[in-house]
Design a protein around this motif. Structure first.
Motif, PDB file in Angstrom:
ATOM      1  N   PHE A  79       0.901  -1.107   0.122  1.00  0.00           N
ATOM      2  CA  PHE A  79       0.114   0.068  -0.188  1.00  0.00           C
ATOM      3  C   PHE A  79       1.036   1.285  -0.141  1.00  0.00           C
ATOM      4  CE2 PHE A  79      -2.267   3.316   2.007  1.00  0.00           C
ATOM      5  CZ  PHE A  79      -3.657   3.389   1.457  1.00  0.00           C
ATOM      6  N   LEU A  80       1.981   1.109   1.036  1.00  0.00           N
ATOM      7  CA  LEU A  80       2.676   2.297   0.903  1.00  0.00           C
ATOM      8  C   LEU A  80       3.777   2.473  -0.563  1.00  0.00           C
ATOM      9  CD1 LEU A  80       4.194   2.263   4.406  1.00  0.00           C
ATOM     10  CD2 LEU A  80       2.070   3.521   3.685  1.00  0.00           C
ATOM     11  N   SER A  97      10.479   6.441   8.353  1.00  0.00           N
ATOM     12  CA  SER A  97      10.942   6.753   6.969  1.00  0.00           C
ATOM     13  C   SER A  97       9.996   6.347   5.781  1.00  0.00           C
ATOM     14  CB  SER A  97      12.585   6.356   6.547  1.00  0.00           C
ATOM     15  OG  SER A  97      13.262   7.144   7.808  1.00  0.00           O
ATOM     16  N   ALA A  98       8.896   6.454   5.864  1.00  0.00           N
ATOM     17  CA  ALA A  98       7.995   5.857   4.955  1.00  0.00           C
ATOM     18  C   ALA A  98       8.025   4.423   4.738  1.00  0.00           C
ATOM     19  CB  ALA A  98       7.996   6.683   3.688  1.00  0.00           C
ATOM     20  N   ASN A 148       2.465  10.430  -3.145  1.00  0.00           N
ATOM     21  CA  ASN A 148       1.616  10.390  -1.580  1.00  0.00           C
ATOM     22  C   ASN A 148       2.367   9.434  -0.659  1.00  0.00           C
ATOM     23  OD1 ASN A 148      -0.993  12.191  -1.965  1.00  0.00           O
ATOM     24  ND2 ASN A 148      -0.734  11.213  -4.033  1.00  0.00           N
ATOM     25  N   ALA A 149       3.547   9.597  -0.490  1.00  0.00           N
ATOM     26  CA  ALA A 149       4.216   8.765   0.566  1.00  0.00           C
ATOM     27  C   ALA A 149       4.055   9.346   1.730  1.00  0.00           C
ATOM     28  CB  ALA A 149       5.952   8.747   0.445  1.00  0.00           C
ATOM     29  N   ILE A 150       4.002   8.663   2.913  1.00  0.00           N
ATOM     30  CA  ILE A 150       3.796   9.008   4.284  1.00  0.00           C
ATOM     31  C   ILE A 150       5.015  10.239   4.535  1.00  0.00           C
ATOM     32  CG2 ILE A 150       4.144   8.365   6.692  1.00  0.00           C
ATOM     33  CD1 ILE A 150       2.158   5.994   6.116  1.00  0.00           C
ATOM     34  N   VAL A 207      -0.240  10.702  10.987  1.00  0.00           N
ATOM     35  CA  VAL A 207       0.699  10.586   9.453  1.00  0.00           C
ATOM     36  C   VAL A 207      -0.113  11.263   8.650  1.00  0.00           C
ATOM     37  CG1 VAL A 207       1.688   8.127  10.326  1.00  0.00           C
ATOM     38  CG2 VAL A 207      -0.568   8.100   9.287  1.00  0.00           C
ATOM     39  N   THR A 208       0.414  11.644   7.682  1.00  0.00           N
ATOM     40  CA  THR A 208       0.106  12.315   6.454  1.00  0.00           C
ATOM     41  C   THR A 208       0.627  11.719   5.167  1.00  0.00           C
ATOM     42  OG1 THR A 208      -0.060  14.610   7.906  1.00  0.00           O
ATOM     43  CG2 THR A 208      -0.099  14.563   5.385  1.00  0.00           C
ATOM     44  N   PHE A 209      -0.477  11.568   4.257  1.00  0.00           N
ATOM     45  CA  PHE A 209       0.063  11.228   2.850  1.00  0.00           C
ATOM     46  C   PHE A 209       0.139  12.121   2.126  1.00  0.00           C
ATOM     47  CE2 PHE A 209      -1.613   7.028   4.579  1.00  0.00           C
ATOM     48  CZ  PHE A 209      -0.993   6.132   3.721  1.00  0.00           C
ATOM     49  N   GLY A 210       1.476  12.414   1.577  1.00  0.00           N
ATOM     50  CA  GLY A 210       1.838  13.537   0.518  1.00  0.00           C
ATOM     51  C   GLY A 210       1.535  14.860   1.004  1.00  0.00           C
TER      52      GLY A 210
END
Length: 206
Positions: free
Chosen positions: A63-64, A144-145, A72-74, A100-103
């Motif tokens: 998913f990541l 680190s995502a 849109n990486a974390i 956590v925030t995506f992008g």
């Protein structure tokens, strides 16, 4: 006729001593085998829980990777962040995940929970790909995502996760060992089974 009667008289049943000996042997065998079987069942449950944790880690990483490919990486996960979920037959529910925030897109295409698209909402995605896992608690550790570890308690709750797993990133990135409360890898307090990926070994306290 006489021969038949003689044959019947010649037949003997078990004596009391023989019966006592047989019962004693059965008792000894039971005393040896029962604890062994309990250990076998526990080992089987640990293996199953570790397998579930491995599947979760694989799917979470996928998913990541997909989110990262869509730019849109974390973000903001230089230190360890934890995604926490309570899993029931109704799905995966956020149990107080770290922020956590995506992008940077607004609104973000990918979400942890609260979306409607299973390809973009993490909880819906995991519910879809892990249909057989319908009861338990999951923590996914991200740094680190990238997913550095997963802990899962089939049928359990947040309190069953050993504290060392969700407070120290070096457990996952370095030693990969803790002192398990059950004195055996994968066995927490009150003999609760905790699956991990990568598997976290047991080290005796000093």
């Amino acid at each position: 006729m006489i021969k038949k009667l003689q044959a019947l008289r010649a037949k003997k049943g078990f004596t009391l001593v023989e019966l006592v000996v047989v019962i004693a042997i059965i008792g000894v065998l039971a005393a040896i085998l029962v604890p062994t079987m309990i250990g076998v069942v526990q080992d089987s449950n640990i293996t199953s829980a570790n397998s579930t944790a491995s599947q979760i880690k694989t799917q979470a990483s996928a998913f990541l990777t997909k989110a990262d490919a869509d730019k849109n990486a974390i973000r903001g996960t230089d230190s360890m962040a934890t995604l926490k979920f309570t899993v029931t037959s109704s799905g995966w529910t956020d149990a107080g995940s770290d922020s956590v925030t995506f992008g940077t897109a607004s609104p973000a295409k990918y979400t942890v929970t609260g979306g409607t698209d299973k390809n973009a909402d993490f909880a819906l995605f995991m519910q879809d790909v892990l249909r057989d896992f319908k009861n338990g608690y999951v923590e996914i550790y991200i740094k680190s995502a990238a997913v550095i570890g997963v802990a899962v308690v089939p049928g359990g709750a947040a309190a069953d996760i050993p504290t060392a797993l969700n407070t120290d990133a070096t457990v996952w990135e370095g030693s990969q060992e803790i002192t398990w409360a059950g004195n055996k890898a994968g066995v927490g307090a009150d003999s609760v089974i905790v699956g991990t990926c990568p598997p976290i070994k047991h080290v005796a306290s000093t």
